[in-house]
Design a protein around this motif. Structure first.
Motif, mmCIF file in Angstrom:
data_model
loop_
_atom_site.group_PDB
_atom_site.id
_atom_site.type_symbol
_atom_site.label_atom_id
_atom_site.label_comp_id
_atom_site.label_asym_id
_atom_site.label_seq_id
_atom_site.Cartn_x
_atom_site.Cartn_y
_atom_site.Cartn_z
ATOM 1 N N GLY A 202 0.724 -1.136 -0.068
ATOM 2 C CA GLY A 202 0.140 -0.042 -0.091
ATOM 3 C C GLY A 202 0.934 1.283 -0.062
ATOM 4 O O GLY A 202 2.015 1.271 0.231
ATOM 5 N N VAL A 203 0.227 2.326 -0.043
ATOM 6 C CA VAL A 203 0.868 3.549 -0.319
ATOM 7 C C VAL A 203 0.359 4.233 1.117
ATOM 8 O O VAL A 203 -0.598 4.479 1.515
ATOM 9 C CB VAL A 203 0.407 4.546 -1.320
ATOM 10 N N MET A 204 1.604 4.646 1.964
ATOM 11 C CA MET A 204 1.440 5.040 3.282
ATOM 12 C C MET A 204 1.404 6.593 3.183
ATOM 13 O O MET A 204 2.061 7.057 2.503
ATOM 14 C CB MET A 204 2.226 4.767 4.349
ATOM 15 N N LEU A 205 0.530 7.129 3.982
ATOM 16 C CA LEU A 205 0.424 8.780 4.046
ATOM 17 C C LEU A 205 1.263 9.179 5.356
ATOM 18 O O LEU A 205 1.418 8.419 6.052
ATOM 19 C CB LEU A 205 -0.878 9.167 4.032
ATOM 20 N N MET A 312 -7.276 -8.312 7.283
ATOM 21 C CA MET A 312 -6.758 -6.717 7.165
ATOM 22 C C MET A 312 -5.873 -6.517 8.317
ATOM 23 O O MET A 312 -4.918 -5.831 7.936
ATOM 24 C CB MET A 312 -8.071 -5.957 7.600
ATOM 25 N N ASP A 313 -5.700 -7.323 9.414
ATOM 26 C CA ASP A 313 -4.811 -7.272 10.235
ATOM 27 C C ASP A 313 -3.500 -7.969 9.805
ATOM 28 O O ASP A 313 -2.557 -7.135 9.968
ATOM 29 C CB ASP A 313 -5.061 -8.217 11.574
ATOM 30 N N MET A 319 2.013 -3.894 5.327
ATOM 31 C CA MET A 319 2.149 -2.528 5.016
ATOM 32 C C MET A 319 2.911 -1.481 6.052
ATOM 33 O O MET A 319 3.281 -0.488 5.822
ATOM 34 C CB MET A 319 0.734 -2.016 4.830
ATOM 35 N N GLY A 320 2.957 -2.343 7.362
ATOM 36 C CA GLY A 320 3.530 -1.483 8.387
ATOM 37 C C GLY A 320 2.567 -0.470 8.893
ATOM 38 O O GLY A 320 2.784 0.886 9.251
ATOM 39 N N LEU A 321 1.024 -0.634 8.614
ATOM 40 C CA LEU A 321 0.059 0.270 9.057
ATOM 41 C C LEU A 321 -0.430 -0.148 10.677
ATOM 42 O O LEU A 321 -0.867 -1.284 10.847
ATOM 43 C CB LEU A 321 -1.170 -0.021 8.200
#
Length: 326
Positions: A202-205, A312-313, A319-321
């Motif tokens: 994913g793209v992290m903000l 999702m976990d 993703m490092g989210l």
């Protein structure tokens, strides 16, 4: 009549109330907001006299049988458990919790208090989703599930200007996966079960949430591809590909048109008549379950809600989210 209280006074609660009032045994009895002013304003808008600014007082009031929770994601588990511990049935907006661990605690609270807990993920109750399930066999062996939900957020412009709206704040367990990705993942689990492998990117903000992402999920004899975004816009339909043909699904979050295109060129439109107030179907299910003494939906089961959160976990881990709620 089932007397409902609502927690949350945003547009989704407006939509819920408008939809729910089409269900004969629904009654709106109470509104909660953090401020008396906002509670009174929202209650007046919907013709309700009883307001609360304290959840405990609302739960103890004896004025509600069930509650619809549409607060920020990070508050879902805590608030749901508070109400269930008082014997109140809970319809909780998606995602039902910040993570799978929290949801397990919610299920335990529901069981120990003998109350109904259901995730308010509307798409699986829609006539067009039922049509998908009933016609899936026509595709032959399914080899790929492709779901896309990419919708540019109206709050992204404010974010780019230096503000931090809730939609992009990790404090509230938000972001593209939690807000939109779940609409792709939950139907996949409902149709095909739990995958064997999850690969996510994913793209992290800068705020610490994901703006968009992609997930590849492996089953024994098929794969699934999930795309979601709050920072781009796409009109791609979703698709289930089988060996005999494919099923085209327009708007995976609330299927509006569904057709089957066979390899021989024939096309079958299986779209069903459907109320534009799509939340009414989940309310009908929820009330029917309460009235029949059931403590779990056979559609939005606890197992499916848990499986979606576990996926999702794992995607967030890759993703490092990370959320404070974790």
């Amino acid at each position: 009549m089932i007397r409902f209280g609502v927690v949350g006074t945003n547009w989704i609660t407006d939509q819920f109330i408008e939809s729910a009032r089409k269900v004969s045994d629904f009654s709106l009895s109470a509104v909660y907001s953090r401020t008396e002013e906002r509670a009174a304003e929202f209650a007046a808008k919907h013709g309700v006299s009883r307001t609360f600014t304290d959840l405990g007082t609302m739960a103890d009031s004896g004025e509600i049988d069930a509650v619809y929770i549409a607060s920020p994601n990070s508050l879902h588990a805590e608030q749901s458990i508070l109400f269930m511990n008082k014997g109140i049935h809970v319809l909780c907006e998606k995602p039902a919790a910040s993570n799978a661990g929290q949801f397990r605690q919610m299920v335990e609270a529901a069981a120990s208090n003998h109350v109904l807990l259901m995730e308010a993920l509307k798409s699986t109750f829609l006539p067009n989703f039922v049509a998908i399930e009933q016609n899936l066999h026509k595709l032959g062996k399914v080899r790929r599930y492709f779901a896309s939900y990419c919708q540019y957020s109206s709050r992204y412009d404010a974010y780019k200007q230096g503000n931090l709206p809730n939609a992009f704040n990790p404090q509230f367990s938000n972001g593209a996966l939690m807000d939109l990705g779940i609409y792709c993942i939950y139907p996949m689990v409902a149709l095909f079960g739990v995958p064997d492998e999850v690969k996510a990117t994913g793209v992290m903000l800068d705020s610490g949430v994901d703006g968009e992402g992609s997930i590849l999920l492996k089953y024994a004899d098929m794969e699934a591809v999930v795309l979601y975004s709050k920072i781009t816009e796409s009109s791609l339909p979703s698709e289930i590909q089988g060996e005999n043909g494919s099923m085209i699904i327009h708007k995976i979050s609330q299927p509006q048109k569904v057709e089957i295109r066979m390899r021989d060129g024939t096309v079958e439109d299986i779209t069903q008549p459907q109320d534009p107030l799509t939340m009414r179907y989940e309310v009908e299910e929820f009330i029917r379950l309460i009235q029949s003494g059931r403590l779990e939906s056979g559609v939005n089961t606890h197992a499916r809600s848990l499986a979606a959160l576990e996926i999702m976990d794992e995607a967030r881990r890759q993703m490092g989210l990370v959320f404070p709620a974790d």
